[in-house]
Design a protein around this motif. Structure first.
Motif, PDB file in Angstrom:
ATOM      1  N   VAL A  41      34.860  47.635  22.197  1.00 41.56           N
ATOM      2  CA  VAL A  41      35.434  48.860  22.764  1.00 41.56           C
ATOM      3  C   VAL A  41      36.946  48.886  22.560  1.00 41.56           C
ATOM      4  O   VAL A  41      37.531  49.912  22.196  1.00 41.56           O
ATOM      5  N   MET A  42      37.585  47.737  22.790  1.00 45.38           N
ATOM      6  CA  MET A  42      39.040  47.672  22.633  1.00 45.38           C
ATOM      7  C   MET A  42      39.445  47.906  21.183  1.00 45.38           C
ATOM      8  O   MET A  42      40.412  48.639  20.901  1.00 45.38           O
ATOM      9  N   ARG A  43      38.732  47.294  20.256  1.00 47.61           N
ATOM     10  CA  ARG A  43      39.064  47.482  18.850  1.00 47.61           C
ATOM     11  C   ARG A  43      38.871  48.936  18.435  1.00 47.61           C
ATOM     12  O   ARG A  43      39.689  49.497  17.686  1.00 47.61           O
ATOM     13  N   ARG A  44      37.811  49.551  18.913  1.00 53.87           N
ATOM     14  CA  ARG A  44      37.580  50.956  18.581  1.00 53.87           C
ATOM     15  C   ARG A  44      38.683  51.834  19.182  1.00 53.87           C
ATOM     16  O   ARG A  44      39.169  52.770  18.532  1.00 53.87           O
ATOM     17  N   THR A  45      39.094  51.507  20.406  1.00 55.28           N
ATOM     18  CA  THR A  45      40.172  52.268  21.039  1.00 55.28           C
ATOM     19  C   THR A  45      41.477  52.111  20.272  1.00 55.28           C
ATOM     20  O   THR A  45      42.218  53.081  20.077  1.00 55.28           O
ATOM     21  N   GLY A  46      41.775  50.879  19.834  1.00 53.03           N
ATOM     22  CA  GLY A  46      42.983  50.657  19.045  1.00 53.03           C
ATOM     23  C   GLY A  46      42.952  51.414  17.724  1.00 53.03           C
ATOM     24  O   GLY A  46      43.958  51.994  17.299  1.00 53.03           O
ATOM     25  N   ARG A  47      41.801  51.422  17.048  1.00 53.28           N
ATOM     26  CA  ARG A  47      41.687  52.167  15.786  1.00 53.28           C
ATOM     27  C   ARG A  47      41.863  53.660  16.018  1.00 53.28           C
ATOM     28  O   ARG A  47      42.535  54.348  15.240  1.00 53.28           O
ATOM     29  N   GLU A  48      41.252  54.162  17.097  1.00 52.91           N
ATOM     30  CA  GLU A  48      41.386  55.588  17.395  1.00 52.91           C
ATOM     31  C   GLU A  48      42.832  55.952  17.723  1.00 52.91           C
ATOM     32  O   GLU A  48      43.314  57.015  17.314  1.00 52.91           O
ATOM     33  N   GLN A  49      43.514  55.083  18.466  1.00 51.47           N
ATOM     34  CA  GLN A  49      44.926  55.334  18.756  1.00 51.47           C
ATOM     35  C   GLN A  49      45.726  55.428  17.465  1.00 51.47           C
ATOM     36  O   GLN A  49      46.523  56.347  17.270  1.00 51.47           O
ATOM     37  N   PHE A  50      45.497  54.468  16.575  1.00 53.32           N
ATOM     38  CA  PHE A  50      46.241  54.398  15.317  1.00 53.32           C
ATOM     39  C   PHE A  50      45.951  55.614  14.442  1.00 53.32           C
ATOM     40  O   PHE A  50      46.872  56.286  13.961  1.00 53.32           O
ATOM     41  N   THR A  51      44.676  55.900  14.219  1.00 56.53           N
ATOM     42  CA  THR A  51      44.322  56.997  13.318  1.00 56.53           C
ATOM     43  C   THR A  51      44.753  58.351  13.875  1.00 56.53           C
ATOM     44  O   THR A  51      45.205  59.217  13.127  1.00 56.53           O
ATOM     45  N   ASP A  52      44.621  58.549  15.186  1.00 62.79           N
ATOM     46  CA  ASP A  52      45.029  59.813  15.796  1.00 62.79           C
ATOM     47  C   ASP A  52      46.527  60.038  15.633  1.00 62.79           C
ATOM     48  O   ASP A  52      46.979  61.125  15.260  1.00 62.79           O
ATOM     49  N   PHE A  53      47.316  58.990  15.889  1.00 60.72           N
ATOM     50  CA  PHE A  53      48.761  59.141  15.801  1.00 60.72           C
ATOM     51  C   PHE A  53      49.208  59.350  14.353  1.00 60.72           C
ATOM     52  O   PHE A  53      50.012  60.244  14.064  1.00 60.72           O
ATOM     53  N   ILE A  54      48.704  58.539  13.427  1.00 62.88           N
ATOM     54  CA  ILE A  54      49.101  58.677  12.029  1.00 62.88           C
ATOM     55  C   ILE A  54      48.681  60.038  11.492  1.00 62.88           C
ATOM     56  O   ILE A  54      49.433  60.695  10.748  1.00 62.88           O
ATOM     57  N   ALA A  55      47.483  60.498  11.853  1.00 65.82           N
ATOM     58  CA  ALA A  55      47.030  61.814  11.394  1.00 65.82           C
ATOM     59  C   ALA A  55      47.921  62.922  11.947  1.00 65.82           C
ATOM     60  O   ALA A  55      48.247  63.885  11.242  1.00 65.82           O
ATOM     61  N   PHE A  56      48.329  62.786  13.206  1.00 62.63           N
ATOM     62  CA  PHE A  56      49.202  63.804  13.800  1.00 62.63           C
ATOM     63  C   PHE A  56      50.560  63.806  13.108  1.00 62.63           C
ATOM     64  O   PHE A  56      51.128  64.863  12.818  1.00 62.63           O
ATOM     65  N   VAL A  57      51.115  62.621  12.852  1.00 60.10           N
ATOM     66  CA  VAL A  57      52.407  62.524  12.167  1.00 60.10           C
ATOM     67  C   VAL A  57      52.294  63.104  10.760  1.00 60.10           C
ATOM     68  O   VAL A  57      53.148  63.871  10.314  1.00 60.10           O
ATOM     69  N   ARG A  58      51.218  62.759  10.069  1.00 62.64           N
ATOM     70  CA  ARG A  58      51.019  63.260   8.705  1.00 62.64           C
ATOM     71  C   ARG A  58      50.937  64.783   8.694  1.00 62.64           C
ATOM     72  O   ARG A  58      51.491  65.435   7.808  1.00 62.64           O
ATOM     73  N   GLY A  59      50.249  65.350   9.666  1.00 64.68           N
ATOM     74  CA  GLY A  59      50.117  66.804   9.710  1.00 64.68           C
ATOM     75  C   GLY A  59      51.363  67.521  10.166  1.00 64.68           C
ATOM     76  O   GLY A  59      51.456  68.750  10.040  1.00 64.68           O
ATOM     77  N   ALA A  60      52.330  66.788  10.707  1.00 63.81           N
ATOM     78  CA  ALA A  60      53.542  67.418  11.231  1.00 63.81           C
ATOM     79  C   ALA A  60      54.720  67.314  10.282  1.00 63.81           C
ATOM     80  O   ALA A  60      55.832  67.700  10.630  1.00 63.81           O
ATOM     81  N   VAL A  61      54.486  66.811   9.072  1.00 60.85           N
ATOM     82  CA  VAL A  61      55.584  66.638   8.130  1.00 60.85           C
ATOM     83  C   VAL A  61      56.184  67.985   7.740  1.00 60.85           C
ATOM     84  O   VAL A  61      57.344  68.068   7.351  1.00 60.85           O
ATOM     85  N   GLY A  62      55.418  69.059   7.901  1.00 60.01           N
ATOM     86  CA  GLY A  62      55.925  70.375   7.531  1.00 60.01           C
ATOM     87  C   GLY A  62      57.107  70.841   8.335  1.00 60.01           C
ATOM     88  O   GLY A  62      57.793  71.780   7.955  1.00 60.01           O
ATOM     89  N   GLY A  63      57.375  70.206   9.467  1.00 57.33           N
ATOM     90  CA  GLY A  63      58.572  70.583  10.232  1.00 57.33           C
ATOM     91  C   GLY A  63      58.260  70.943  11.647  1.00 57.33           C
ATOM     92  O   GLY A  63      58.094  70.077  12.497  1.00 57.33           O
ATOM     93  N   VAL A  64      58.155  72.239  11.970  1.00 53.76           N
ATOM     94  CA  VAL A  64      58.038  72.710  13.341  1.00 53.76           C
ATOM     95  C   VAL A  64      56.649  72.414  13.890  1.00 53.76           C
ATOM     96  O   VAL A  64      55.633  72.706  13.254  1.00 53.76           O
ATOM     97  N   VAL A  65      56.594  71.839  15.095  1.00 55.28           N
ATOM     98  CA  VAL A  65      55.344  71.595  15.802  1.00 55.28           C
ATOM     99  C   VAL A  65      55.377  72.427  17.080  1.00 55.28           C
ATOM    100  O   VAL A  65      56.318  72.308  17.863  1.00 55.28           O
ATOM    101  N   PRO A  66      54.395  73.320  17.307  1.00 59.71           N
ATOM    102  CA  PRO A  66      54.417  74.125  18.536  1.00 59.71           C
ATOM    103  C   PRO A  66      54.508  73.244  19.773  1.00 59.71           C
ATOM    104  O   PRO A  66      53.929  72.149  19.817  1.00 59.71           O
ATOM    105  N   ARG A  67      55.241  73.736  20.770  1.00 56.06           N
ATOM    106  CA  ARG A  67      55.452  72.923  21.970  1.00 56.06           C
ATOM    107  C   ARG A  67      54.132  72.577  22.646  1.00 56.06           C
ATOM    108  O   ARG A  67      53.953  71.473  23.166  1.00 56.06           O
ATOM    109  N   GLU A  68      53.180  73.520  22.662  1.00 57.38           N
ATOM    110  CA  GLU A  68      51.892  73.247  23.299  1.00 57.38           C
ATOM    111  C   GLU A  68      51.167  72.107  22.600  1.00 57.38           C
ATOM    112  O   GLU A  68      50.574  71.238  23.248  1.00 57.38           O
ATOM    113  N   ALA A  69      51.229  72.101  21.253  1.00 58.37           N
ATOM    114  CA  ALA A  69      50.594  71.015  20.508  1.00 58.37           C
ATOM    115  C   ALA A  69      51.270  69.682  20.811  1.00 58.37           C
ATOM    116  O   ALA A  69      50.606  68.648  20.936  1.00 58.37           O
TER     117      ALA A  69
END
Length: 709
Positions: free
Chosen positions: A183-211
């Motif tokens: 469970v811990m390993r899966r949680t760590g992977r999900e934390q990593f992939t979620d954050f990296i995916a969010f950063v990757r998708g935000a390279v365009g610049g402006v991120v809405p405040r709600e997001a």
């Protein structure tokens, strides 16, 4: 058409049925494991002629859990609490053997202190405090009229509890173990992939405040959840124990990186709103190399390791692009905005590389030589006044029952006190302890009724441990099924407790209906007293009062950033912030005004506090002119005051102090690094969409991003 509809409905029905059967099977597997530990413990306790085998058997119910790591963690802290409680019981009995009033007073105060300690933790450490409190009562109260028996009582109590813990751990590990490690390993992977995916998708610049707000809540929950899992998994997995500090470091780097990421995008958003398009576009272009650096499959381990070389190249590209992009700007204000954002991008890129490196190191068979050996901690944000309320409630409840016991000479007063002690401490941190206690009391009553039927109508007809187990099995199994089902967990807990306690299984079974009925009445009165105590002195958990205090503590983190010693301050700041936010989130309704205010303040505190900490670190490592230090000290002091006690006056004082410090920096060469931090803080203070906007005076300065001349 009917045939088509049926075909479409069948997969959904099958999926629902499979999920229901899977959940039911997992519940029954846990019930079977608990019953094996329950009866095995009882058999061994009876073979060893322990005074109260039922206490050892009850222990197996208390520590039962789906995951082996949870069982071991709970057992570890229950063992600590039992040992401490036993030793304190010996001290209290020895000191006040002939003074019943002082005996009850000291016992009540100790139980209150343990209850207060339990409210300061949100994992199994709190359970150790609860056990230390009522463990003392379980040893001391039964020997109040025979103090010389305290050592026998203490030894029996420790033997019974430790036997139950041992058997629970053995069965949990031997019979279809469920590993928390997975469970811990899966949680760590999900934390990593979620954050990296969010950063990757935000390279365009402006991120809405709600997001950004929604992402912030996800990141907070991910950080706190991972720390809670780590604190339990270390009990079941050797590798996790060996890498415990690396797990903490991974989590701390995640929190630091997410804060820098949020600060960066808030800055770009502010520049866009202020129509500083040239500076915003330059920062977006400077940020772009990170997109290439994050290309590749997401996941911790080899994928994380594969991201390291591209991230190194991205950092080099950023350093190279700074000169070119800065040269494309002519306006002085654009240059200051760009310098501020460029410093933030560099910080974010460095922290992102370190975070990815720690993710790769956790999955590597050999430790990375570049991973820091620094010891890090996940500090918690505790409210000591709320703990004081819990202490007062538990102490007064014990004193009231003790006084009634003394005045009435009630033979079963000790049973009432013991039950009140257990549940006053056990539910002190529950969101709605009054309701929970009443549900448990109803289950307790039903369980004792079933125990009465089992004891006097069934067990009187059989002999031997085997037949006893067969007869008790259906009664205890019903309670365990309810206990392991979320909707009926509190009722099932009461059922299992009441059944086991009243049965009082022993080598020489005593069948005394009058004693059983009187004991049951006393236990119900004790439970009722605990429930009444939660009504008379309402708990702080979940109350608007505590939410306001937690919000004030969250804002006070900026004062911590401005004044606390620098060693370990980054880790302490990030972990306490996340813990405080998670506490308030758990006590607010999603989408409510309180929830929106929490998120707004959390973002403001994270951004300003980190900027203050980074500025203080730079000041400590460089030569700051003496003439400039008073301006910087005043700015830090005014910021701390504003966030601690926000109003229009403190806001204006903080805003003007930061502007004055910026003006002072312009008068000294070689201090551009201070300007980067101060400009970021000032922009945050002038953000019309942040939490601080409510304290802005109606002046043009509050309507846009302004800069000191």
């Amino acid at each position: 058409m009917a045939a088509v509809d049926s075909t479409q409905r069948t997969p959904a029905f099958r999926q629902v049925l499979v999920e229901a059967l899977r959940e039911e099977a997992s519940v029954w597997l846990l019930v079977v494991k608990t019953l094996i530990a329950f009866f095995l413990t009882g058999w061994i306790a009876m073979r060893l002629a322990l005074p109260s085998p039922s206490s050892a058997m009850l222990t197996t119910i208390i520590v039962a859990n789906r995951q082996s790591g949870m069982v071991l963690a709970k057992s570890f802290y229950r063992g600590i609490g039992t040992v401490v409680g036993t030793l304190v019981a010996i001290v209290i009995v020895s000191a006040f053997a002939q003074q019943r009033v002082l005996f009850l007073l000291s016992l009540s105060v100790w139980i209150g202190l343990c209850t207060a300690g339990a409210t300061l933790y949100r994992n199994f450490k709190s359970y150790a405090f609860v056990l230390a409190g009522y463990g003392t009562a379980l040893v001391a109260v039964p020997v109040i009229n025979a103090p010389l028996n305290v050592f026998d009582s203490a030894w029996a109590r420790m033997s019974e509890v430790l036997l139950g813990l041992l058997m629970s751990g053995v069965v949990s590990e031997a019979v279809f173990p469920a590993r928390m490690r997975d469970v811990m390993r899966r949680t760590g992977r999900e934390q990593f992939t979620d954050f990296i995916a969010f950063v990757r998708g935000a390279v365009g610049g402006v991120v809405p405040r709600e997001a950004m707000e929604n992402a912030h809540l996800r990141f907070v929950r991910a950080a706190v959840t991972l720390e809670d899992l780590r604190s339990s998994v270390v009990f079941e997995d050797v590798e996790t124990r060996a890498r415990s500090n690396h797990l903490r470091l991974f989590n701390q780097r995640f929190m630091a990186t997410s804060t820098s990421f949020q600060s960066l995008h808030h800055l770009i958003n502010r520049l866009k709103r202020a129509h500083r398009e040239r500076a915003a576009a330059a920062l977006i272009r400077l940020y772009a190399p990170l997109r290439k650096g994050l290309d590749g499959p997401l996941g911790a381990g080899l994928a994380a390791q594969a991201l390291l070389p591209p991230l190194v190249d991205a950092r080099k590209a950023i350093d190279a692009d700074v000169v070119f992009l800065r040269a494309s700007l002519a306006d002085a204000q654009d240059l200051r905005d760009f310098d501020t954002g460029a410093a933030l991008i560099r910080r974010f890129a460095d922290e992102l590389h370190d975070y990815v490196e720690s993710a790769a190191a956790l999955q590597s068979s050999r430790p990375f030589p570049t991973i820091s050996a620094e010891r890090v901690r996940f500090d918690r944000g505790n409210d000591f006044l709320g703990a004081g309320i819990a202490m007062a409630r538990a102490t007064l409840t014990m004193l009231a029952l003790g006084a009634f016991w003394i005045q009435s000479a009630w033979p079963f007063g000790s049973s009432a006190m013991l039950l009140a002690t257990v549940f006053a401490g056990l539910f002190a941190t529950a969101p709605n302890p009054t309701r929970t206690t009443w549900i448990v009391m109803l289950g307790y009553l039903c369980g004792m009724t079933m125990a009465f039927i089992c004891l006097f109508f069934i067990l009187t007809q059989v002999d031997g441990f085997g037949l006893m187990a067969v007869c008790v099995f259906p009664f205890i199994a019903v309670g365990l099924v309810m206990m392991f089902t979320p909707k009926t967990a509190s009722f099932g807990l009461g059922w299992a407790f009441g059944l086991t306690y009243l049965l009082g299984l022993n080598n020489i079974q005593v069948f005394d209906p009058a004693h059983a009925i009187n004991d049951a009445i006393a236990q119900i009165i004790g439970l009722g007293a605990a429930a009444a105590a939660f009504v008379v002195i309402p708990p702080a958990v979940g109350s608007p009062w505590l939410r306001r205090r937690l919000m004030a503590r969250l804002r006070g983190q900026v004062a911590l950033a401005a004044n606390a010693p620098l060693p370990g301050l980054r880790h302490r700041f990030e972990s306490v912030n996340n813990d405080l936010v998670s506490q308030v989130v758990a006590q607010t309704e999603p989408g409510s005004a309180d929830s929106r205010a929490l998120i707004a303040w959390a973002l403001a505190v994270h951004e300003t506090g980190r900027a203050v900490i980074e500025m203080r670190h730079d000041m400590a490592g460089r030569d700051v002119p003496d003439a400039l230090r008073p301006y910087l000290a005043t700015a830090l002091d005014r910021l701390a005051r504003f966030y601690t006690s926000p109003d229009v006056a403190t806001y204006v004082a903080a805003r003007d102090a930061v502007a004055t410090a910026i003006s002072g920096v312009f008068e000294h060469d070689g201090q551009a690094y201070l300007l980067e931090h101060l400009s970021l803080i000032r922009m945050a203070l002038l953000d019309s969409e942040s939490a601080v906007a409510a304290y802005m005076p109606d002046a043009p300065l509050a309507k846009e991003i302004a800069h000191a001349p």
